[in-house]
Design a protein around this motif. Structure first.
Motif, mmCIF file in Angstrom:
data_model
loop_
_atom_site.group_PDB
_atom_site.id
_atom_site.type_symbol
_atom_site.label_atom_id
_atom_site.label_comp_id
_atom_site.label_asym_id
_atom_site.label_seq_id
_atom_site.Cartn_x
_atom_site.Cartn_y
_atom_site.Cartn_z
ATOM 1 N N TYR A 140 29.119 -8.972 61.039
ATOM 2 C CA TYR A 140 29.813 -9.089 59.697
ATOM 3 C C TYR A 140 29.170 -8.986 58.339
ATOM 4 N N SER A 141 27.945 -9.483 58.403
ATOM 5 C CA SER A 141 26.918 -9.383 57.288
ATOM 6 C C SER A 141 26.873 -8.097 56.867
ATOM 7 N N ASN A 151 26.275 -13.785 61.343
ATOM 8 C CA ASN A 151 26.751 -12.887 61.956
ATOM 9 C C ASN A 151 26.214 -11.674 61.570
ATOM 10 N N THR A 197 28.369 -15.181 65.909
ATOM 11 C CA THR A 197 27.706 -16.039 64.814
ATOM 12 C C THR A 197 26.708 -17.041 65.551
ATOM 13 N N CYS A 247 34.088 -14.175 64.466
ATOM 14 C CA CYS A 247 34.297 -14.054 63.337
ATOM 15 C C CYS A 247 35.721 -14.383 62.623
ATOM 16 N N LEU A 258 37.270 -8.473 58.769
ATOM 17 C CA LEU A 258 36.504 -7.551 59.431
ATOM 18 C C LEU A 258 37.650 -6.885 60.357
ATOM 19 N N TYR A 290 28.863 -5.427 57.461
ATOM 20 C CA TYR A 290 29.843 -5.077 56.992
ATOM 21 C C TYR A 290 30.039 -5.347 55.697
ATOM 22 N N VAL A 307 30.625 -9.374 68.480
ATOM 23 C CA VAL A 307 31.011 -10.098 67.058
ATOM 24 C C VAL A 307 30.426 -11.496 67.541
ATOM 25 N N GLN A 313 29.260 -17.567 58.328
ATOM 26 C CA GLN A 313 29.230 -16.276 59.250
ATOM 27 C C GLN A 313 28.751 -14.802 58.312
ATOM 28 N N ALA A 314 28.817 -14.953 57.128
ATOM 29 C CA ALA A 314 28.243 -13.916 56.237
ATOM 30 C C ALA A 314 27.057 -14.083 56.496
#
Length: 351
Positions: A46-47, A43, A81, A314, A69, A49, A79, A39-40
């Motif tokens: 999220y990436s 997404n 992925t 996420c 998150l 963030y 949000v 996900q990092a």
């Protein structure tokens, strides 16, 4: 995350999905770390963030080191992925007029159904052992509630002519319950409802004395006053319900629009998270000080949730709920909400 051995994103996701469906406690942490790296990398929200936090995903080696998150991102971002388009199903949270509401894109309906079924089965047994009556007036007034979606699936799987939803037809629901009480067939009854609707039933003029004759009656509170009644302490609500509905304890469900896994309480407000779910607590004054057990049983912290079922959104959510750990490892209590947080319809009342 670099593509492993030239695997496509879809192939990586498929491997993670297969593990999530059958994950056991011993495998939870390594799988959660694999989902985090996926996900990092894939997404965008999220990436970004994580990048702003200055965290290198490659250096994250424990659950307590994973960035969570803030749940507010679901109010104004998609949000997702590994998906660039909208999902076929979009869940939306409830809210009062003028409030921003959360959206959760569901790309994999079979995964959600399989996980929610397995969590319920672990707690209560097969769904076809129950007649399921869902008293959810406020949720049924919308067509995008994750709770209604899940209960629709449960009602279908129960394969019972008595299972169904109830909006304002309480009399019809009680008539069905009377028939079940008079004609036991070995099944239990799950009466699940939003808090204010269960209280309305308990304080109504209907004769509810027959409920004590129902074989294995489980009353489950999903939380939520929706501004329709004065907020009460959980103990006050459950005392009213047990006295009127003829059951020794009130069960509860912990879930929300932004989560696809559930936790269940078999009484006294003590929740056990589903197998695909893990609860951590963060210090109320330092959101990056996260503990999986060392915060202390008597200390209240912010609830962080790892939800592997959120593979396509996420899995690492910083909620606005307050909680504390139970004595049994993995269990938790919901204590209320942070000040100035939006009122959520799906949470239990403050203690």
């Amino acid at each position: 995350m670099e593509l492993q051995n030239n695997k496509t994103i879809a192939e990586i996701r498929a491997g993670l999905r297969e593990q999530i469906v059958t994950v056991e406690p011993a495998d939870f942490e390594p799988l959660a770390l694999s989902v985090f790296r996926y996900q990092a990398a894939f997404n965008p929200v999220y990436s970004e963030y994580i990048r702003h936090l200055g965290i290198d995903p490659a250096h994250v080696a424990a659950l307590t080191e994973i960035p969570f998150l803030p749940i507010q991102f679901f109010k104004n971002h998609r949000v997702a992925t590994g998906h660039s388009a909208d999902a076929p199903v979009i869940f939306r949270s409830s809210g009062t007029t003028g409030q921003a509401t959360s959206s959760h894109h569901l790309y994999d309906e079979p995964l959600y159904k399989a996980i929610s079924y397995r969590i319920f089965q672990h707690n209560y047994g097969d769904l076809n052992r129950f007649h399921i009556l869902a008293l959810l007036p406020s949720y049924l007034e919308r067509n995008n509630s994750s709770l209604v979606y899940m209960m629709q699936h449960f009602i279908e799987e129960s394969d019972s002519e008595y299972s169904g939803f109830y909006l304002n037809n309480t009399g019809e629901m009680l008539q069905r319950l009377r028939h079940i009480a008079a004609n036991p067939d070995g099944r239990g009854v799950l009466l699940l409802g939003v808090t204010f609707a269960l209280l309305d039933l308990a304080e109504s003029s209907f004769d509810l004395s027959f409920l004590k004759d129902i074989h294995r009656l489980t009353v489950m509170d999903t939380g939520g006053m929706k501004g329709r009644r004065t907020e009460l302490l959980r103990e006050e609500v459950h005392d009213i319900l047990t006295a009127s509905l003829g059951v020794p304890v009130i069960h509860s469900e912990y879930g929300m629009t932004e989560l696809l896994s559930q936790g269940y309480s078999h009484g006294n407000g003590l929740f056990t998270p589903g197998y695909s779910m893990r609860i951590l607590l963060r210090d109320v004054n330092d959101p990056f000080a996260v503990s999986d057990h060392n915060l202390g049983l008597s200390k209240t912290g912010g609830i962080n949730v790892i939800d592997l079922a959120n593979l396509d959104s996420c899995s690492f959510i910083e909620t606005q709920d307050l909680g504390r750990f139970g004595e049994k490892p993995g269990t938790f209590y919901v204590m209320g909400r942070f000040d100035n947080s939006d009122i959520r319809g799906c949470n239990l009342m403050v203690l």
